[in-house]
Write an enzyme that holds these catalytic residues in place. Sequence first.
Site, PDB file in Angstrom:
ATOM      1  N   ARG A  86     -50.412 -15.359 -32.660  1.00  0.00           N
ATOM      2  CA  ARG A  86     -49.425 -15.251 -33.737  1.00  0.00           C
ATOM      3  C   ARG A  86     -49.843 -16.058 -34.979  1.00  0.00           C
ATOM      4  NH1 ARG A  86     -44.441 -12.162 -33.369  1.00  0.00           N
ATOM      5  NH2 ARG A  86     -43.340 -12.864 -35.207  1.00  0.00           N
ATOM      6  N   ASN A 128     -35.060 -12.934 -47.674  1.00  0.00           N
ATOM      7  CA  ASN A 128     -34.822 -11.928 -46.634  1.00  0.00           C
ATOM      8  C   ASN A 128     -33.419 -11.367 -46.816  1.00  0.00           C
ATOM      9  OD1 ASN A 128     -35.054 -10.374 -44.302  1.00  0.00           O
ATOM     10  ND2 ASN A 128     -34.739 -12.079 -42.899  1.00  0.00           N
ATOM     11  N   THR A 129     -33.253 -10.100 -46.484  1.00  0.00           N
ATOM     12  CA  THR A 129     -31.916  -9.531 -46.469  1.00  0.00           C
ATOM     13  C   THR A 129     -31.527  -9.242 -45.029  1.00  0.00           C
ATOM     14  OG1 THR A 129     -30.484  -7.753 -47.253  1.00  0.00           O
ATOM     15  CG2 THR A 129     -32.812  -7.211 -47.008  1.00  0.00           C
ATOM     16  N   HIS A 130     -30.301  -9.655 -44.683  1.00  0.00           N
ATOM     17  CA  HIS A 130     -29.835  -9.553 -43.304  1.00  0.00           C
ATOM     18  C   HIS A 130     -28.502  -8.810 -43.282  1.00  0.00           C
ATOM     19  CE1 HIS A 130     -29.263 -10.479 -39.148  1.00  0.00           C
ATOM     20  NE2 HIS A 130     -28.104 -11.062 -39.397  1.00  0.00           N
ATOM     21  N   ASP A 162     -36.305 -19.854 -44.297  1.00  0.00           N
ATOM     22  CA  ASP A 162     -36.805 -21.131 -43.789  1.00  0.00           C
ATOM     23  C   ASP A 162     -37.323 -20.915 -42.366  1.00  0.00           C
ATOM     24  OD1 ASP A 162     -34.600 -21.013 -42.150  1.00  0.00           O
ATOM     25  OD2 ASP A 162     -33.558 -22.724 -43.048  1.00  0.00           O
ATOM     26  N   GLY A 164     -35.970 -21.175 -39.509  1.00  0.00           N
ATOM     27  CA  GLY A 164     -35.027 -20.660 -38.518  1.00  0.00           C
ATOM     28  C   GLY A 164     -34.888 -19.143 -38.579  1.00  0.00           C
ATOM     29  N   ASP A 166     -32.651 -16.431 -39.760  1.00  0.00           N
ATOM     30  CA  ASP A 166     -31.543 -16.107 -40.666  1.00  0.00           C
ATOM     31  C   ASP A 166     -30.689 -17.331 -40.994  1.00  0.00           C
ATOM     32  OD1 ASP A 166     -32.433 -13.440 -40.571  1.00  0.00           O
ATOM     33  OD2 ASP A 166     -31.245 -13.033 -38.793  1.00  0.00           O
TER      34      ASP A 166
HETATM   35  C1  GAR Z   1     -31.514  -3.545 -43.282  1.00  0.00           C
HETATM   36  O1  GAR Z   1     -30.138  -3.406 -43.033  1.00  0.00           O
HETATM   37  C2  GAR Z   1     -31.937  -4.985 -43.126  1.00  0.00           C
HETATM   38  O2  GAR Z   1     -30.982  -5.902 -43.529  1.00  0.00           O
HETATM   39  C3  GAR Z   1     -32.177  -5.058 -41.648  1.00  0.00           C
HETATM   40  O3  GAR Z   1     -32.843  -3.863 -41.349  1.00  0.00           O
HETATM   41  C4  GAR Z   1     -32.362  -2.854 -42.212  1.00  0.00           C
HETATM   42  C5  GAR Z   1     -33.554  -2.136 -42.802  1.00  0.00           C
HETATM   43  O4  GAR Z   1     -33.155  -0.950 -43.430  1.00  0.00           O
HETATM   44  N1  GAR Z   1     -32.914  -6.233 -41.303  1.00  0.00           N
HETATM   45  C6  GAR Z   1     -32.646  -6.973 -40.228  1.00  0.00           C
HETATM   46  O5  GAR Z   1     -31.836  -6.668 -39.380  1.00  0.00           O
HETATM   47  C7  GAR Z   1     -33.483  -8.232 -40.109  1.00  0.00           C
HETATM   48  N2  GAR Z   1     -32.848  -9.174 -39.272  1.00  0.00           N
HETATM   49  P1  GAR Z   1     -34.177  -0.153 -44.355  1.00  0.00           P
HETATM   50  O6  GAR Z   1     -35.510  -0.067 -43.613  1.00  0.00           O
HETATM   51  O7  GAR Z   1     -33.543   1.196 -44.511  1.00  0.00           O
HETATM   52  O8  GAR Z   1     -34.293  -0.898 -45.644  1.00  0.00           O
END
Ligand code: GAR
Length: 222
Positions: A86, A128-130, A162, A164, A166
Amino acid sequence: MGLLVACPLQFGSEGDDVTERPARIVVLVSGSGTNLQALLDAAQDPGWGGQIAAVGSDRDGIEGLVRAQRHGVPTFIEKVNQYADRSDWDLALTKTVASHDPDVIVLAGFMKLVGDRFLRAFPNRVVNTHPALCPAFPGTTGPADALDYGVKVTGATLFVVDEGVDTGPIIAQVVVPVDDDDTVETLHERIKLAERQMLVDNIGRMSREGIRVAGRRVSFSR
Ligand code: GAR
């Protein structure tokens, strides 16, 4: 504590006529890439403030890479199983992303945790978007976990990455109602509608203004 130097980034020496350039954004994806698509579309407007410099993935054969190619954006793939461990993968990913000279790195549905070396190379520049309201429901099954828990609202969170899962300082959040007859799929789709707008608005603003990170508090620099 940290500071992301304000963008738009400027060329030239002091006293020169200053030419501003859009922030260079590298997006990492693992799947369909609808969030990436929203960024690619937003970047068509020069006033948005950013350009998508490259799109990378940890796997091949995904729609996200095709979306980038359709826009003429360079793509790359770094798979974990191409490397001995990794940490070698993390180093390779760091070098490849660095070769695109990014100001901002957006994890948009990137289903791998980036490592220490990656985060050290790009301090306060990896976001990141969660699909949940952090700190609730971290991990890869945010919409399903929210539904199982029985919450009445959930949403999406944009945060500075960071070490962790999320857990990083929060840049923006958007709230989405949970309907009685929601399935994981209908809920995640409703979240993603709001998530894409949150991403476009806030990555644009970051590109134009930069962010300041002080402990857990994030503000835009202007
Ligand atoms: C999004 O909702 C994003 O937040 C999530 O995957 C989806 C990707 O959608 N990410 C996570 O769950 C990370 N923990 P997309 O490929 O259509 O943009």
